[in-house]
Design a protein around this motif. Structure first.
Motif, short mmCIF file in Angstrom:
data_model
loop_
_atom_site.label_atom_id
_atom_site.label_comp_id
_atom_site.label_asym_id
_atom_site.label_seq_id
_atom_site.Cartn_x
_atom_site.Cartn_y
_atom_site.Cartn_z
N ALA A 110 34.16 26.06 42.59
CA ALA A 110 34.21 27.13 43.59
C ALA A 110 34.65 26.53 44.91
N MET A 134 40.68 35.08 42.08
CA MET A 134 40.79 34.40 40.79
C MET A 134 41.99 33.46 40.81
N ASN A 135 41.83 32.30 40.17
CA ASN A 135 42.95 31.36 40.09
C ASN A 135 44.18 32.01 39.45
N GLN A 156 38.96 28.00 38.25
CA GLN A 156 38.56 27.93 39.66
C GLN A 156 38.41 29.32 40.25
N LEU A 157 37.39 29.48 41.08
CA LEU A 157 37.18 30.71 41.84
C LEU A 157 37.17 30.36 43.33
N VAL A 209 28.53 34.14 38.67
CA VAL A 209 28.83 32.74 39.00
C VAL A 209 27.51 31.97 39.09
N ALA A 233 35.78 37.56 45.36
CA ALA A 233 36.41 36.28 45.05
C ALA A 233 37.87 36.47 44.71
N CYS A 257 44.07 33.48 43.82
CA CYS A 257 44.13 32.15 44.42
C CYS A 257 45.37 31.46 43.84
N TRP A 312 31.13 30.45 35.07
CA TRP A 312 31.13 31.89 35.30
C TRP A 312 31.44 32.66 34.03
N ILE A 363 36.39 40.51 41.61
CA ILE A 363 37.70 39.90 41.83
C ILE A 363 38.60 40.89 42.56
N LEU A 409 35.85 31.73 46.43
CA LEU A 409 34.88 32.73 46.88
C LEU A 409 35.06 33.02 48.36
N TYR A 441 44.13 34.97 36.73
CA TYR A 441 44.46 36.25 37.39
C TYR A 441 45.39 37.04 36.49
#
Length: 327
Positions: A136, A161-162, A202-203, A178, A159, A194, A225, A190, A205, A166
């Motif tokens: 995170a 999302m990667n 990965q998130l 999470v 958050a 990201c 998560w 979401i 946040l 995504y």
């Protein structure tokens, strides 16, 4: 042809010996001549050439003396008999490969993912009952708007999302639980993406959400998560995009409990037409088909909601009074 050549000389020899019989040859010599003639007469039937022809014909599945067409037919039949066997082996190999793939998918995290996809057949990369591992990070979320274009949010437990997970906006609106290694946990929605180099799992946040798990000074926090189906998000809404008319429109689903997989509109012919999804989470009808008409929404579990009476009013979130069931 070789049999004919053998027959012709024998016939000439017999005629020559016939002339000798008319010139008074002694009886002993006559007996020897008769025995020799008989031997020569029967020799071709047991000669090496004819024996070779008989073996070749038998190997080809034809009778001795059969012509070339018969031999070719026998070879063709032999190939025909072999081909199904070869095909069977290929099919068996393909089945074995498929079985191996299925067996491989039953190990580790993939096993959980496989089970999850069975209950959510329309899920993308993010599936229920799967635990994802990553880190995170934190970003300044401002008013809470993001790539999903949901607009400002009063609740900043959100958050990004990667890029990989995504998946061109399929993750938009998903709720995820999470957990940090220190035991702290929270649920975020979401609303953003990201971009790379954000890694799978990965998130990113909001700073407000990250602070619930650890101090912002930590920077990167190991987490796990999982996808959630929350208890009471309220009814979902539909919104037409800016510039939408009866000739072109973009439709967005807001406040859905479970990730949305499909959006369809009713066509003039009475059927349903699936609209393509953009990476900013709108489903677009480029020719205006279905704009202002009935809309059918399907979540990743296959549940369908049909909504009518939603007028083409750009930038207005219109409540529907319906929601997907909890999973």
């Amino acid at each position: 042809m070789r049999g004919t050549r053998h027959a012709a000389p024998q016939s000439r020899r017999r005629r020559w010996r016939g002339r000798e019989l008319t010139t008074g040859i002694p009886a002993a010599l006559l007996a020897v001549g008769v025995l020799t003639c008989l031997a020569l007469t029967f020799l071709p039937s047991w000669g090496p050439n004819d024996a070779g022809r008989a073996v070749t014909a038998a190997q080809a599945g034809a009778t001795p003396g059969a012509g070339p067409a018969t031999a070719s037919g026998a070879v063709g039949a032999a190939h025909a008999a072999v081909l199904p066997t070869g095909t069977g082996r290929a099919s068996t190999s393909a089945s074995a490969s498929a079985s191996a793939s299925r067996s491989a998918s039953t190990g580790g995290t993939a096993a959980t993912g496989s089970a999850g996809s069975a209950t959510a057949p329309l899920a993308g990369r993010i599936k229920p009952s799967v635990t994802y591992h990553g880190v995170a990070t934190a970003y300044a979320a401002a008013d809470g708007n993001g790539s999903c274009l949901f607009g400002p949010s009063e609740d900043l437990m959100i958050a990004a999302m990667n890029y990989t997970d995504y998946e061109s906006s399929k993750a938009c609106g998903a709720y995820v639980l999470v957990r940090a290694a220190n035991g702290a946990s929270l649920t975020v929605r979401i609303v953003n993406e990201c971009p790379l180099p954000c890694a799978p799992g990965q998130l990113d946040l909001s700073q407000q959400a990250f602070a619930r798990l650890a101090d912002l000074s930590v920077g990167r926090l190991p987490i796990t998560w999982t996808l959630l189906s929350p208890a009471s998000p309220g009814p979902l809404s539909l919104r037409y995009k800016t510039g939408s008319t009866q000739w072109w429109c973009g439709i967005q689903v807001i406040g859905h409990r479970n990730p949305v997989a499909l959006l369809e509109v009713r066509t003039a012919a009475g059927g349903w037409r699936r609209l393509p999804r953009t990476d900013y989470d709108y489903f677009v009808s480029s020719d205006g088909s279905g704009c202002g008409g009935p809309i059918r929404i399907t979540d990743i579990y296959g549940q369908q909601l049909t909504v009518d009476g939603i007028a083409v009013r750009p930038d207005v979130a219109q409540p529907t009074g319906v929601q997907f069931a909890r999973h």
